[in-house]
Design a protein around this motif. Structure first.
Motif, PDB file in Angstrom:
ATOM      1  N   ALA A 462      27.710  43.513  38.499  1.00 44.94           N
ATOM      2  CA  ALA A 462      27.591  45.100  38.638  1.00 44.94           C
ATOM      3  C   ALA A 462      26.895  45.623  40.178  1.00 44.94           C
ATOM      4  O   ALA A 462      26.290  46.683  39.693  1.00 44.94           O
ATOM      5  CB  ALA A 462      27.179  45.502  37.264  1.00 44.94           C
ATOM      6  N   GLU A 493      33.256  34.080  36.224  1.00 41.33           N
ATOM      7  CA  GLU A 493      34.170  35.252  36.730  1.00 41.33           C
ATOM      8  C   GLU A 493      35.578  35.022  36.081  1.00 41.33           C
ATOM      9  O   GLU A 493      36.092  34.160  36.143  1.00 41.33           O
ATOM     10  CB  GLU A 493      34.237  35.193  38.287  1.00 41.33           C
ATOM     11  CG  GLU A 493      35.122  36.341  38.816  1.00 41.33           C
ATOM     12  CD  GLU A 493      35.248  36.314  40.391  1.00 41.33           C
ATOM     13  OE1 GLU A 493      36.051  37.136  40.786  1.00 41.33           O
ATOM     14  OE2 GLU A 493      34.632  35.171  40.883  1.00 41.33           O
ATOM     15  N   ASP A 495      38.070  38.629  35.545  1.00 43.72           N
ATOM     16  CA  ASP A 495      38.477  39.676  36.313  1.00 43.72           C
ATOM     17  C   ASP A 495      37.310  40.603  36.907  1.00 43.72           C
ATOM     18  O   ASP A 495      37.408  41.421  37.635  1.00 43.72           O
ATOM     19  CB  ASP A 495      39.392  40.998  35.484  1.00 43.72           C
ATOM     20  CG  ASP A 495      38.797  41.369  34.139  1.00 43.72           C
ATOM     21  OD1 ASP A 495      37.964  40.529  33.539  1.00 43.72           O
ATOM     22  OD2 ASP A 495      39.148  42.440  33.846  1.00 43.72           O
ATOM     23  N   ARG A 496      36.081  40.056  36.386  1.00 44.84           N
ATOM     24  CA  ARG A 496      34.740  40.495  36.663  1.00 44.84           C
ATOM     25  C   ARG A 496      33.821  39.480  36.342  1.00 44.84           C
ATOM     26  O   ARG A 496      34.095  38.392  35.685  1.00 44.84           O
ATOM     27  CB  ARG A 496      34.578  41.921  36.058  1.00 44.84           C
ATOM     28  CG  ARG A 496      34.437  41.644  34.323  1.00 44.84           C
ATOM     29  CD  ARG A 496      33.920  42.964  33.602  1.00 44.84           C
ATOM     30  NE  ARG A 496      33.810  42.843  32.178  1.00 44.84           N
ATOM     31  CZ  ARG A 496      32.664  42.400  31.527  1.00 44.84           C
ATOM     32  NH1 ARG A 496      31.755  41.720  32.227  1.00 44.84           N
ATOM     33  NH2 ARG A 496      32.801  42.204  30.121  1.00 44.84           N
ATOM     34  N   GLU A 497      32.676  39.691  36.746  1.00 46.34           N
ATOM     35  CA  GLU A 497      31.443  38.572  36.684  1.00 46.34           C
ATOM     36  C   GLU A 497      30.886  38.932  35.172  1.00 46.34           C
ATOM     37  O   GLU A 497      30.855  40.210  34.524  1.00 46.34           O
ATOM     38  CB  GLU A 497      30.328  39.072  37.284  1.00 46.34           C
ATOM     39  CG  GLU A 497      30.846  38.572  38.969  1.00 46.34           C
ATOM     40  CD  GLU A 497      31.004  37.261  39.201  1.00 46.34           C
ATOM     41  OE1 GLU A 497      30.325  36.433  38.495  1.00 46.34           O
ATOM     42  OE2 GLU A 497      31.665  36.728  40.009  1.00 46.34           O
TER      43      GLU A 497
END
Length: 607
Positions: A462, A493, A495-497
């Protein structure tokens, strides 16, 4: 600094000067208790000459020789023999001792191009069988404890220079791509002198410890440093310490040891497992330098150890937080002599931005332990992407220069250019070239180095920079059933961490249930770091992989996690993360199927 050109010259002189005085005492661990084994300087010299003559007969000078021994005096004789022969020692972990097969050692043997393997009689048959099975038919194997092998009278002094290679120090890494740090006699002499200046050792010191002999701190700090000083070394096996930490402190007490240490977890282990009754038998007043390095140093560990052992003579100024690595031979920085460890409390949010700032009221803080000052190195803190030097108080990659810095990794010219010949951007003078990139993150403040973490292990979530060891400590603080220093935090990962926390737990010590423990971890991470903690795995003790010096192998744990190689007692996983594991397992199955098909096809005759 000595007037010796090589470490071989130095050891020959020290042996002549000390004669029948003990060079080393080793405390074995057996059913009858520990009966000390003594090795005098004269005996070490004679044994080294005998083994060296065998190596010289086989033209091993300037060639690599692999050393595979259990902890004990035979390793020291063999290592010294390599120096006497002008050979390049390659210390390695004995597979049986590590509970593993020969895969890692096969990689080291191939990479080092070793011409011989030295071991003891107990392990020679298995090692000879391994060499034959792997096709190393031209690699000789010698059980050096056989007195009939070699002739001390036939030995002759080798022709060496400060640039001659002393040994290859293989760092913890993959079995397929091991990296050996090239350490010259000049590097070794320079670093031993740096250690002596930093901690004030002398021929009257008593040095030693329990670390593996193939580990840089165990080899250079606990074996070669007393040889360098002409002092006595006292040693025990790693297993002896891990089984009963009290034995380490009792060794220090019994032998009046002045110098020795280990990673941070060793001090934690002593605090947790040394009983009140055992405490009463100790006298730690002679211990002037308790080195604490090889992994991040924790302020709470220093406080707890100092408080616990103060009644038996341990002084706050004896704790010696330090920083070093195999690529610099060993030591880089250490706190000034006679000073207690310095702890710097900083604002947590500012640290995530890469700045050291004073705490703000009720906002979260982080405690950093100073690794001290550099007496024999130049240090710069550099932005790892722009390669521009950072000002004091700002976090960046630690870059180094000094006579102890190795020339590079064995047979890795491309890597060496990147790692050992780095250039600070914007510089035009010679002072801006030839830097070692350590891969460690840290900051300089008032001339002292504060190490904050590893560059490749930094968790970016983030838009924030989180240090995994900070999150791991937070996890472990939520329940007494969670093992200190026994967790791994990393990011995966989709589509995001996503943050993943794997933590060892002692089920018998859980007051509620594992669901409640996992929920408590999630809540505390979210509150403390303001990030979602959707993935928590509670695992059995012994699951978290560590290096021989006790460092958490987070990259390996991440790999095992994604491959489905972790068996949890309890887990909470986000659906997207669970899909990553399933996908990785499917790819592995496909690869295995393809490999089986290829193998089957290779058996079909061509017509």
């Amino acid at each position: 600094m000595t007037n010796f050109r090589t470490f071989t010259e130095l050891v020959l002189e020290r042996s002549e000067a000390r004669k029948d005085a003990d060079a080393f005492v080793f405390l074995p661990d057996d059913a009858r208790g520990s009966v000390p084994q003594h090795l005098t300087s004269t005996a070490l010299d004679q044994e080294a000459r005998r083994i060296a003559s065998w190596l010289q007969d086989r033209n091993a000078a300037k060639r690599q020789v692999l050393l595979l021994y259990p902890a004990g005096l035979d390793f020291i004789k063999a290592f010294t023999a390599c120096m006497y022969a002008g050979a390049v020692a390659v210390p390695g972990p004995l597979p049986a001792e590590q509970g593993q097969h020969f895969a890692r050692i096969s990689g080291i043997l191939r990479d080092a191009e070793a011409c011989a393997v030295l071991t003891d009689s107990a392990n020679a048959p298995a090692i000879s069988a391994w060499l034959a099975a792997e096709g190393f038919t031209d690699v000789a194997c010698l059980a050096t404890d056989d007195p009939a092998q070699g002739d001390a009278g036939a030995w002759h002094a080798p022709s060496l220079t400060p640039e001659s290679l002393a040994f290859l120090q293989y760092t913890s890494g993959s079995t397929s791509d091991p990296k050996g740090v090239v350490v010259s006699h000049g590097n070794l002499l320079a670093n031993e002198a740096a250690i002596q200046r930093s901690i004030g050792t002398s021929s009257e010191s008593v040095c030693g410890g329990w670390l593996p002999f193939y580990h840089d701190m165990g080899l250079i700090g606990h074996i070669l440093h007393p040889l360098y000083l002409g002092a006595q070394g006292v040693l025990m096996a790693p297993f002896t310490f891990l089984k009963r930490p009290y034995r380490w402190l009792k060794m220090i007490s019994d032998y009046g040891m002045t110098t020795g240490g280990g990673p941070n977890f060793a001090y934690d282990l002593c605090v947790r497992r040394v009983t009140d009754a055992q405490l009463e038998t100790l006298d730690l007043s002679t211990w002037t330098t308790a080195c604490n390095g090889a992994e991040p140093v924790r302020a709470e560990t220093i406080r707890a150890f100092t408080e616990r052992f103060a009644p038996v003579g341990f002084r706050p100024e004896a704790m010696f937080p330090c920083y070093g690595m195999a690529e610099t031979t060993l030591l880089v920085t250490g706190i000034p002599r006679g000073a207690a460890a310095r702890v710097l409390d900083v604002d947590a949010e500012a640290l995530e931005r890469g700045e050291l700032a004073d705490p703000r009221g009720d906002f979260s803080t982080r405690s950093l332990v100073s690794s001290g000052i550099a007496r024999d190195f130049e240090i710069r803190v550099v932005d790892p992407e722009t390669l521009v030097e950072k000002p004091a108080g700002h976090v960046g990659e630690i870059w180094l220069k000094g006579d102890s810095v190795a020339s590079g990794y064995w047979k890795r010219p491309a890597t060496n250019k990147e790692i050992f010949e780095a250039v600070i951007s914007g510089g035009t003078g010679e002072q801006d070239t030839g830097w070692l990139r350590t891969g460690d993150l840290g900051a300089l403040q008032d001339g002292e180095l504060y190490v904050t973490g590893r560059l490749k292990e930094l968790v970016i979530l983030a838009g924030r920079n989180l240090y995994p060891q900070d999150v791991e400590r937070a996890v472990q603080s939520t329940d007494k059933a969670l093992g200190a220093g026994a967790g791994a935090v990393f990011a995966v990962e989709s589509d995001r961490e996503h943050l993943v926390a794997i933590q060892e737990v002692r089920p018998a010590a859980v007051a509620t249930d594992l669901h409640t423990v996992a929920s408590g971890i999630q809540s505390f991470i979210s509150k403390e770091f303001s990030v979602p903690a959707g993935n928590v795995l509670l695992v059995r003790p012994g699951t978290i992989r560590k290096t021989t010096s006790g460092k958490i192998q987070r990259t390996l744990m991440r790999k095992l996690f994604l491959e489905g190689g972790i068996t949890p007692l309890y887990e909470v996983l986000e659906p997207a993360v669970r899909e990553l594991i399933v996908s990785a397992e499917a790819e592995a199955d496909d690869a295995a199927t393809d490999a089986d098909a290829d193998a089957a096809n290779s058996l079909v005759p061509v017509v």
